[in-house]
Design a protein around this motif. Structure first.
Motif, short mmCIF file in Angstrom:
data_model
loop_
_atom_site.label_atom_id
_atom_site.label_comp_id
_atom_site.label_asym_id
_atom_site.label_seq_id
_atom_site.Cartn_x
_atom_site.Cartn_y
_atom_site.Cartn_z
N VAL A 1 -33.68 68.46 -17.53
CA VAL A 1 -32.90 67.52 -18.33
C VAL A 1 -31.45 67.45 -17.83
O VAL A 1 -30.78 68.47 -17.70
N GLY A 2 -30.99 66.25 -17.56
CA GLY A 2 -29.59 66.03 -17.23
C GLY A 2 -29.11 66.54 -15.91
O GLY A 2 -27.91 66.48 -15.61
N GLU A 3 -30.00 67.05 -15.06
CA GLU A 3 -29.54 67.58 -13.77
C GLU A 3 -29.62 66.50 -12.70
O GLU A 3 -30.30 65.49 -12.86
N ARG A 4 -28.94 66.74 -11.60
CA ARG A 4 -28.92 65.78 -10.50
C ARG A 4 -29.10 66.54 -9.19
O ARG A 4 -28.52 67.60 -9.00
N ALA A 5 -29.88 65.97 -8.28
CA ALA A 5 -30.15 66.61 -7.00
C ALA A 5 -28.85 66.87 -6.23
O ALA A 5 -27.94 66.04 -6.24
N GLY A 6 -28.78 68.02 -5.60
CA GLY A 6 -27.61 68.38 -4.82
C GLY A 6 -26.51 69.04 -5.62
O GLY A 6 -25.49 69.45 -5.07
N ARG A 7 -26.69 69.15 -6.95
CA ARG A 7 -25.71 69.82 -7.79
C ARG A 7 -26.32 71.10 -8.36
O ARG A 7 -27.43 71.47 -8.00
N LEU A 8 -25.58 71.78 -9.22
CA LEU A 8 -26.11 72.98 -9.85
C LEU A 8 -27.35 72.61 -10.65
O LEU A 8 -27.32 71.69 -11.47
N VAL B 1 -16.12 77.40 -18.73
CA VAL B 1 -15.75 77.13 -20.12
C VAL B 1 -17.00 77.03 -20.99
O VAL B 1 -17.06 77.59 -22.10
N ALA B 2 -18.02 76.33 -20.49
CA ALA B 2 -19.26 76.16 -21.26
C ALA B 2 -19.94 77.50 -21.51
O ALA B 2 -20.41 77.78 -22.62
N LEU B 3 -20.00 78.36 -20.49
CA LEU B 3 -20.65 79.66 -20.66
C LEU B 3 -19.90 80.53 -21.67
O LEU B 3 -20.52 81.22 -22.50
N HIS B 4 -18.58 80.51 -21.60
CA HIS B 4 -17.79 81.29 -22.56
C HIS B 4 -17.92 80.74 -23.97
O HIS B 4 -17.88 81.49 -24.95
N LEU B 5 -18.08 79.43 -24.08
CA LEU B 5 -18.32 78.83 -25.39
C LEU B 5 -19.61 79.38 -25.98
O LEU B 5 -19.70 79.67 -27.18
N GLY B 6 -20.63 79.57 -25.14
CA GLY B 6 -21.89 80.12 -25.62
C GLY B 6 -21.74 81.52 -26.19
O GLY B 6 -22.24 81.82 -27.29
N THR B 7 -21.03 82.40 -25.48
CA THR B 7 -20.86 83.76 -25.99
C THR B 7 -19.93 83.78 -27.20
O THR B 7 -20.08 84.62 -28.09
N LEU B 8 -18.97 82.86 -27.23
CA LEU B 8 -18.09 82.76 -28.41
C LEU B 8 -18.90 82.43 -29.65
O LEU B 8 -18.71 83.03 -30.72
N VAL B 9 -19.80 81.46 -29.52
CA VAL B 9 -20.67 81.10 -30.64
C VAL B 9 -21.50 82.30 -31.09
O VAL B 9 -21.68 82.54 -32.30
N ALA B 10 -22.00 83.08 -30.14
CA ALA B 10 -22.82 84.25 -30.47
C ALA B 10 -22.02 85.27 -31.27
O ALA B 10 -22.50 85.80 -32.28
N VAL B 11 -20.79 85.55 -30.84
CA VAL B 11 -19.97 86.54 -31.53
C VAL B 11 -19.59 86.06 -32.93
O VAL B 11 -19.65 86.82 -33.90
N ILE B 12 -19.19 84.79 -33.04
CA ILE B 12 -18.82 84.26 -34.35
C ILE B 12 -20.01 84.29 -35.30
O ILE B 12 -19.88 84.66 -36.48
N SER C 1 -23.67 66.93 -14.78
CA SER C 1 -23.13 68.13 -15.43
C SER C 1 -23.81 68.44 -16.75
O SER C 1 -23.88 69.60 -17.16
N THR C 2 -24.31 67.42 -17.42
CA THR C 2 -24.79 67.59 -18.79
C THR C 2 -25.89 68.64 -18.90
O THR C 2 -25.80 69.56 -19.73
N GLY C 3 -26.92 68.54 -18.07
CA GLY C 3 -28.03 69.48 -18.16
C GLY C 3 -27.62 70.93 -17.95
O GLY C 3 -27.87 71.79 -18.80
N PRO C 4 -26.97 71.26 -16.82
CA PRO C 4 -26.54 72.63 -16.60
C PRO C 4 -25.60 73.15 -17.68
O PRO C 4 -25.69 74.32 -18.08
N PHE C 5 -24.71 72.29 -18.17
CA PHE C 5 -23.78 72.73 -19.22
C PHE C 5 -24.54 73.11 -20.49
O PHE C 5 -24.29 74.15 -21.08
N VAL C 6 -25.46 72.26 -20.91
CA VAL C 6 -26.20 72.51 -22.15
C VAL C 6 -27.10 73.74 -21.99
O VAL C 6 -27.12 74.63 -22.85
N VAL C 7 -27.83 73.82 -20.89
CA VAL C 7 -28.74 74.94 -20.66
C VAL C 7 -27.96 76.25 -20.57
O VAL C 7 -28.33 77.26 -21.20
N GLY C 8 -26.87 76.26 -19.81
CA GLY C 8 -26.08 77.48 -19.65
C GLY C 8 -25.46 77.94 -20.96
O GLY C 8 -25.47 79.15 -21.27
#
Length: 327
Positions: A40-47, A97-108, A269-276
């Motif tokens: 979902v949301g990924e593009r060839a040649g990117r993350l 930023v997206a990954l740190h947002l994920g851990t922030l949500v977990a801690v809160i 960017s959308t797919g990797p950001f959401v998944v990560g």
């Protein structure tokens, strides 16, 4: 007999809470895996979404355990020979930023009751212009302890990116600060989190500045400083997690505005950001519960050993020519 009977409901509540944590974490991780499998949301040649999933899991584990998230987020692509993040620093910053947002949500989410209590205590203290109880005192300690790391993070972002973060440097920091954690953890457990003084809490906050260097670990250095000051293992971990909330929240806002709002995200960017982000939140919940459960009965030695083993492995990989010492 009466004490055992009284303790039973508390134990049952604790088990129900733990069960809920793991159920939510499992559901979130399943969603992340399904999204990655669907591309979902990924593009060839990117993350890719799968790479984002791996990095999200890495962030969730290493941000909250004393083993350095920034170091591992560099080492995993280095070992896997993934070059997209290295070649696209702007995307790398926004993904971070997206990954740190994920851990922030977990801690809160995990410490929701504490978060509400200390925020309410801080506003109550401000309103009456006085500190009259332990919750208000701890709220002010967290507030003050956040300032040094926030200022240092804003001022030192570019110099650190330009001069630190190479694999050989990460290996050194993992080893050195792992040994310091082992030394600090030999100190007697004298204080609980409610006994924390303003001076000690502020110094623990100042120590977070060192965590800007990949390989040091924010949770690792705050736990090290807390243990050296005499905090119990559980108290050191809990205070570290509470400090994470304002520090990471500030970093997410600052970097989000700087690297996401001002500079639009590139396509794909959308797919990797959401998944990560989802993966980081899911694994973060489990990491918090595991660490707190573990340190109530054991010391931090396994994390020290892990840091030393990883440091040695990095140097061996470099020495044998499997990977270069730098990117």
């Amino acid at each position: 007999m009466s004490e055992r009977v009284a303790a039973a409901p508390a134990v049952a509540r604790s088990r129900r809470g733990t069960g809920l944590v793991y159920a939510v974490a499992a559901l979130l991780l399943l969603v992340a895996v399904l999204l990655a499998a669907a591309g979902v949301g990924e593009r060839a040649g990117r993350l890719s979404d799968w790479q984002a999933l791996v990095l999200g899991i890495t962030q969730g584990l290493t941000e909250l355990l004393p083993i350095s998230s920034s170091g591992h987020l560099i080492l995993v692509p280095w070992l896997a020979n993934w070059h997209y993040l290295e070649a696209h620093p702007d995307f790398n910053k926004t993904f971070d930023v997206a990954l740190h947002l994920g851990t922030l949500v977990a801690v809160i989410a995990y410490f929701w009751g504490d978060v509400v209590r200390y925020i309410a205590a801080w506003f109550s203290s401000v309103a009456k212009r006085a500190v009259s109880n332990a919750d208000e005192r701890l709220a002010w300690i967290i507030f003050a302890a956040t300032i040094p790391a926030g200022l240092a993070g804003a001022a030192g972002e570019e110099p650190i990116e330009n001069h630190l973060g190479q694999p050989w440097q990460i290996a050194i920091f993992l080893a050195v600060f792992g040994v310091l954690l082992w030394i600090a953890d030999r100190r007697p457990e004298q204080f609980r989190i409610g006994d924390l003084s303003f001076r000690t809490g502020f110094l623990i906050g100042v120590s977070q500045v060192l965590a800007l260097m990949p390989g040091v670990s924010r949770s690792g250095i705050t736990i090290t400083t807390g243990r050296y000051a005499g905090l119990s293992r559980d108290a050191a971990a809990r205070f570290s997690f509470l400090l994470l909330i304002p520090v990471v929240f500030g970093a997410v806002i600052y970097k989000g505005v700087k690297h996401v709002v001002i500079n639009p995200l590139p396509g794909g960017s959308t797919g990797p950001f959401v998944v990560g982000t989802i993966a980081a939140a899911a694994v973060g919940l489990v990491a918090i519960d595991l660490l707190l459960g573990y340190v109530r009965r054991h010391d931090y030695s396994p994390f020290v050993i892990y840091r030393l083993v990883v440091a040695a492995a990095i140097l061996i990989v470099i020495a044998t020519g499997v990977r270069d010492a730098t990117f």
